[in-house]
Design a protein around this motif. Structure first.
Motif, PDB file in Angstrom:
ATOM      1  N   THR A 179       0.828  -1.211   0.000  1.00 52.81           N
ATOM      2  CA  THR A 179       0.000   0.000   0.000  1.00 52.81           C
ATOM      3  C   THR A 179       0.853   1.248   0.000  1.00 52.81           C
ATOM      4  O   THR A 179       0.617   2.194  -0.776  1.00 52.81           O
ATOM      5  N   ASP A 180       1.869   1.290   0.868  1.00 53.84           N
ATOM      6  CA  ASP A 180       2.743   2.465   0.921  1.00 53.84           C
ATOM      7  C   ASP A 180       3.581   2.594  -0.349  1.00 53.84           C
ATOM      8  O   ASP A 180       3.859   3.705  -0.812  1.00 53.84           O
ATOM      9  N   ALA A 181       3.999   1.471  -0.914  1.00 55.26           N
ATOM     10  CA  ALA A 181       4.745   1.511  -2.169  1.00 55.26           C
ATOM     11  C   ALA A 181       3.880   2.065  -3.294  1.00 55.26           C
ATOM     12  O   ALA A 181       4.355   2.837  -4.134  1.00 55.26           O
ATOM     13  N   ALA A 182       2.607   1.678  -3.314  1.00 54.96           N
ATOM     14  CA  ALA A 182       1.689   2.210  -4.325  1.00 54.96           C
ATOM     15  C   ALA A 182       1.499   3.709  -4.145  1.00 54.96           C
ATOM     16  O   ALA A 182       1.420   4.466  -5.131  1.00 54.96           O
ATOM     17  N   GLY A 183       1.438   4.158  -2.891  1.00 56.44           N
ATOM     18  CA  GLY A 183       1.335   5.590  -2.632  1.00 56.44           C
ATOM     19  C   GLY A 183       2.577   6.333  -3.081  1.00 56.44           C
ATOM     20  O   GLY A 183       2.490   7.439  -3.638  1.00 56.44           O
ATOM     21  N   ALA A 184       3.750   5.736  -2.833  1.00 56.76           N
ATOM     22  CA  ALA A 184       5.010   6.346  -3.277  1.00 56.76           C
ATOM     23  C   ALA A 184       5.055   6.424  -4.804  1.00 56.76           C
ATOM     24  O   ALA A 184       5.514   7.415  -5.369  1.00 56.76           O
ATOM     25  N   TYR A 185       4.590   5.387  -5.462  1.00 57.83           N
ATOM     26  CA  TYR A 185       4.544   5.374  -6.930  1.00 57.83           C
ATOM     27  C   TYR A 185       3.678   6.525  -7.434  1.00 57.83           C
ATOM     28  O   TYR A 185       4.084   7.271  -8.335  1.00 57.83           O
ATOM     29  N   ALA A 186       2.492   6.675  -6.869  1.00 54.33           N
ATOM     30  CA  ALA A 186       1.585   7.729  -7.320  1.00 54.33           C
ATOM     31  C   ALA A 186       2.171   9.115  -7.084  1.00 54.33           C
ATOM     32  O   ALA A 186       2.065  10.006  -7.942  1.00 54.33           O
ATOM     33  N   SER A 187       2.804   9.302  -5.934  1.00 59.00           N
ATOM     34  CA  SER A 187       3.407  10.592  -5.618  1.00 59.00           C
ATOM     35  C   SER A 187       4.547  10.909  -6.575  1.00 59.00           C
ATOM     36  O   SER A 187       4.660  12.030  -7.094  1.00 59.00           O
ATOM     37  N   MET A 188       5.390   9.910  -6.820  1.00 57.97           N
ATOM     38  CA  MET A 188       6.512  10.108  -7.735  1.00 57.97           C
ATOM     39  C   MET A 188       6.025  10.352  -9.154  1.00 57.97           C
ATOM     40  O   MET A 188       6.555  11.208  -9.872  1.00 57.97           O
ATOM     41  N   LEU A 189       4.993   9.617  -9.576  1.00 61.69           N
ATOM     42  CA  LEU A 189       4.466   9.773 -10.930  1.00 61.69           C
ATOM     43  C   LEU A 189       3.957  11.185 -11.161  1.00 61.69           C
ATOM     44  O   LEU A 189       4.159  11.767 -12.231  1.00 61.69           O
ATOM     45  N   ALA A 190       3.316  11.757 -10.154  1.00 61.42           N
ATOM     46  CA  ALA A 190       2.796  13.119 -10.285  1.00 61.42           C
ATOM     47  C   ALA A 190       3.921  14.121 -10.522  1.00 61.42           C
ATOM     48  O   ALA A 190       3.804  15.025 -11.343  1.00 61.42           O
ATOM     49  N   VAL A 191       5.038  13.952  -9.798  1.00 57.77           N
ATOM     50  CA  VAL A 191       6.174  14.857  -9.969  1.00 57.77           C
ATOM     51  C   VAL A 191       6.831  14.632 -11.332  1.00 57.77           C
ATOM     52  O   VAL A 191       7.166  15.588 -12.043  1.00 57.77           O
ATOM     53  N   MET A 192       6.998  13.359 -11.706  1.00 63.10           N
ATOM     54  CA  MET A 192       7.643  13.052 -12.988  1.00 63.10           C
ATOM     55  C   MET A 192       6.834  13.579 -14.171  1.00 63.10           C
ATOM     56  O   MET A 192       7.398  14.048 -15.159  1.00 63.10           O
ATOM     57  N   ASN A 193       5.519  13.515 -14.074  1.00 59.28           N
ATOM     58  CA  ASN A 193       4.678  13.959 -15.188  1.00 59.28           C
ATOM     59  C   ASN A 193       4.746  15.465 -15.404  1.00 59.28           C
ATOM     60  O   ASN A 193       4.380  15.952 -16.475  1.00 59.28           O
ATOM     61  N   GLU A 194       5.204  16.205 -14.399  1.00 62.24           N
ATOM     62  CA  GLU A 194       5.375  17.645 -14.548  1.00 62.24           C
ATOM     63  C   GLU A 194       6.724  17.999 -15.175  1.00 62.24           C
ATOM     64  O   GLU A 194       6.968  19.143 -15.537  1.00 62.24           O
ATOM     65  N   THR A 195       7.600  17.006 -15.287  1.00 63.30           N
ATOM     66  CA  THR A 195       8.920  17.223 -15.879  1.00 63.30           C
ATOM     67  C   THR A 195       8.855  16.798 -17.336  1.00 63.30           C
ATOM     68  O   THR A 195       8.721  15.624 -17.644  1.00 63.30           O
ATOM     69  N   THR A 196       8.918  17.770 -18.244  1.00 66.44           N
ATOM     70  CA  THR A 196       8.677  17.487 -19.659  1.00 66.44           C
ATOM     71  C   THR A 196       9.898  16.971 -20.385  1.00 66.44           C
ATOM     72  O   THR A 196       9.791  16.455 -21.489  1.00 66.44           O
ATOM     73  N   SER A 197      11.080  17.096 -19.783  1.00 70.52           N
ATOM     74  CA  SER A 197      12.304  16.675 -20.454  1.00 70.52           C
ATOM     75  C   SER A 197      13.277  16.126 -19.433  1.00 70.52           C
ATOM     76  O   SER A 197      13.328  16.590 -18.288  1.00 70.52           O
ATOM     77  N   ILE A 198      14.057  15.131 -19.848  1.00 67.01           N
ATOM     78  CA  ILE A 198      15.083  14.577 -18.971  1.00 67.01           C
ATOM     79  C   ILE A 198      16.371  15.400 -19.036  1.00 67.01           C
ATOM     80  O   ILE A 198      17.313  15.174 -18.285  1.00 67.01           O
ATOM     81  N   VAL A 199      16.422  16.383 -19.935  1.00 66.61           N
ATOM     82  CA  VAL A 199      17.586  17.256 -20.056  1.00 66.61           C
ATOM     83  C   VAL A 199      17.688  18.124 -18.801  1.00 66.61           C
ATOM     84  O   VAL A 199      16.706  18.769 -18.407  1.00 66.61           O
ATOM     85  N   PRO A 200      18.845  18.166 -18.128  1.00 70.38           N
ATOM     86  CA  PRO A 200      18.976  18.987 -16.920  1.00 70.38           C
ATOM     87  C   PRO A 200      18.773  20.461 -17.224  1.00 70.38           C
ATOM     88  O   PRO A 200      19.208  20.960 -18.270  1.00 70.38           O
ATOM     89  N   GLN A 201      18.098  21.151 -16.324  1.00 75.96           N
ATOM     90  CA  GLN A 201      17.707  22.540 -16.539  1.00 75.96           C
ATOM     91  C   GLN A 201      18.551  23.503 -15.699  1.00 75.96           C
ATOM     92  O   GLN A 201      18.554  23.414 -14.468  1.00 75.96           O
TER      93      GLN A 201
END
Length: 364
Positions: A305-327
């Motif tokens: 359950t906690d791992a699934a919560g961590a996945y969802a939290s991380m996914l939300a942050v990753m989806n806001e990052t449009t490029s893997i190129v360092p900024q």
């Protein structure tokens, strides 16, 4: 046996430089079933050490893919057994380094040991969040960010019952790991913005396990935690609340790959293929929830359950990052935040701590 089925151990190394952050997160917090529990004196084994035969076949695959001959082996460290740090490990588990012909070994090292490992050649690359690479560059080391998959920190400032806002921390004790660490810097940013930095009592406790334990016991009134630890703490301390959500506030590298620039520059084709594999791993993470949650659960020693919560939290942050190129713009924020405690950072620009060529080439 995969590292995901082994116990994640780590030891806290000495600080190579006085200003370098120490963030040893693999510590057990007494009385809480916290993720990332380990013996403080143990050392981690390799996550996926390739055998000679496997290395040969991977090198051959890399040769066919890039035309550059046998690929040089690479060791990549992750510096915290938390979800945001596990993209290389998940990439390895999915077989994507092999797909790109990269003979990669993934291993756990505490943050300071990983920085020292890059400097000394023990590892070539490592996953960090700010400000460890920035501090290393300020100290004159040849380390730069070459990829970033989170433009915010997936972290939360938690307050115990009775603390409903960051302003309420005036005169109260707040846990941090050590001066210059991610938790210390982000805590100070929040306290400064709330106008209570000078009145709050910062308590350096040495490592994340200790800060989490102190929060649960009530010896401090606030601390920073990230998935899945913040979920565990909120369950363990009824009435506790989130005071600051860094995942949508200050721009920050919450997850990215830093490398020895001398190694990367002398192994350009290999480095590009490593970033390609990580880009594929990022997409795998986003589209293979069940497997990724299982990887997080095993690596962080958390519940499903906690791992699934961590996945969802991380996914939300990753989806806001449009490029893997360092900024460079994100780095400029981190450098400003550490300037008061790291004099060398004042003379740096965002562009001086990133190398964009590898991620740009990987994306073409």
């Amino acid at each position: 046996m995969s590292e995901l089925t082994k116990k994640t151990n780590g030891r806290q190394g000495h600080r190579r430089f006085a200003t370098r952050a120490v963030m040893t997160v693999a510590c057990c917090a007494t009385g809480v079933a916290l993720a990332a529990c380990s013996s403080g004196a143990g050392s981690s084994s390799s996550a996926a050490a390739t055998s000679a035969a496997a290395g040969g076949s991977q090198a051959a695959a890399g040769s066919a893919a890039t035309g550059t001959g046998a690929m040089a082996p690479v060791t990549i460290a992750y510096t915290a057994p938390v979800a945001d740090q596990l993209i290389p490990l998940i990439t390895q588990e999915a077989g994507l380094f092999s797909k790109y012909g990269v003979p990669a070994t993934i291993t756990y090292l505490p943050q300071t040991e990983a920085v020292d490992g890059i400097v000394g050649g023990k590892v070539q690359m490592a996953v960090f969040d700010s400000p460890a690479p920035e501090l290393a560059v300020a100290d004159g080391e040849q380390i730069k960010w070459i990829a970033e998959w989170e433009g915010h920190a997936d972290l939360f400032l938690l307050g115990r019952p009775g603390v409903s806002s960051t302003k309420d921390l005036a005169g109260k004790s707040v846990a941090e790991t050590v001066a210059g660490s991610t938790t210390a810097v982000l805590t100070q940013v929040a306290l400064q913005d709330a106008g209570v930095l000078t009145s709050a009592h910062l308590q350096p406790l040495g490592n994340v396990g200790a800060t989490l334990s102190a929060f649960q016991s009530g010896s401090v009134q606030a601390t920073i935690a990230g998935p899945p630890n913040q979920t565990t703490l909120l369950k363990a301390v009824p009435g506790a609340s989130v005071l600051e959500n860094y995942s949508n506030s200050i721009p920050w590298v919450g997850g990215g790959l830093a490398a020895s620039i001398s190694w990367a520059d002398s192994h350009k084709a290999e480095t590009v293929d490593i970033v390609k594999a990580l880009m594929a791993g990022e997409q795998y993470f986003k589209t293979n929830k069940a497997a990724s949650v299982k990887d997080i659960e095993l690596a962080t020693k958390s519940t499903e359950t906690d791992a699934a919560g961590a996945y969802a939290s991380m996914l939300a942050v990753m989806n806001e990052t449009t490029s893997i190129v360092p900024q460079a713009s994100i780095e400029a924020v981190a450098l400003k935040a550490i300037a008061s405690t790291s004099p060398g950072a004042a003379s740096l620009t965002g562009a001086s701590v990133v190398d964009t060529e590898f991620a740009q080439a990987a994306g073409n």
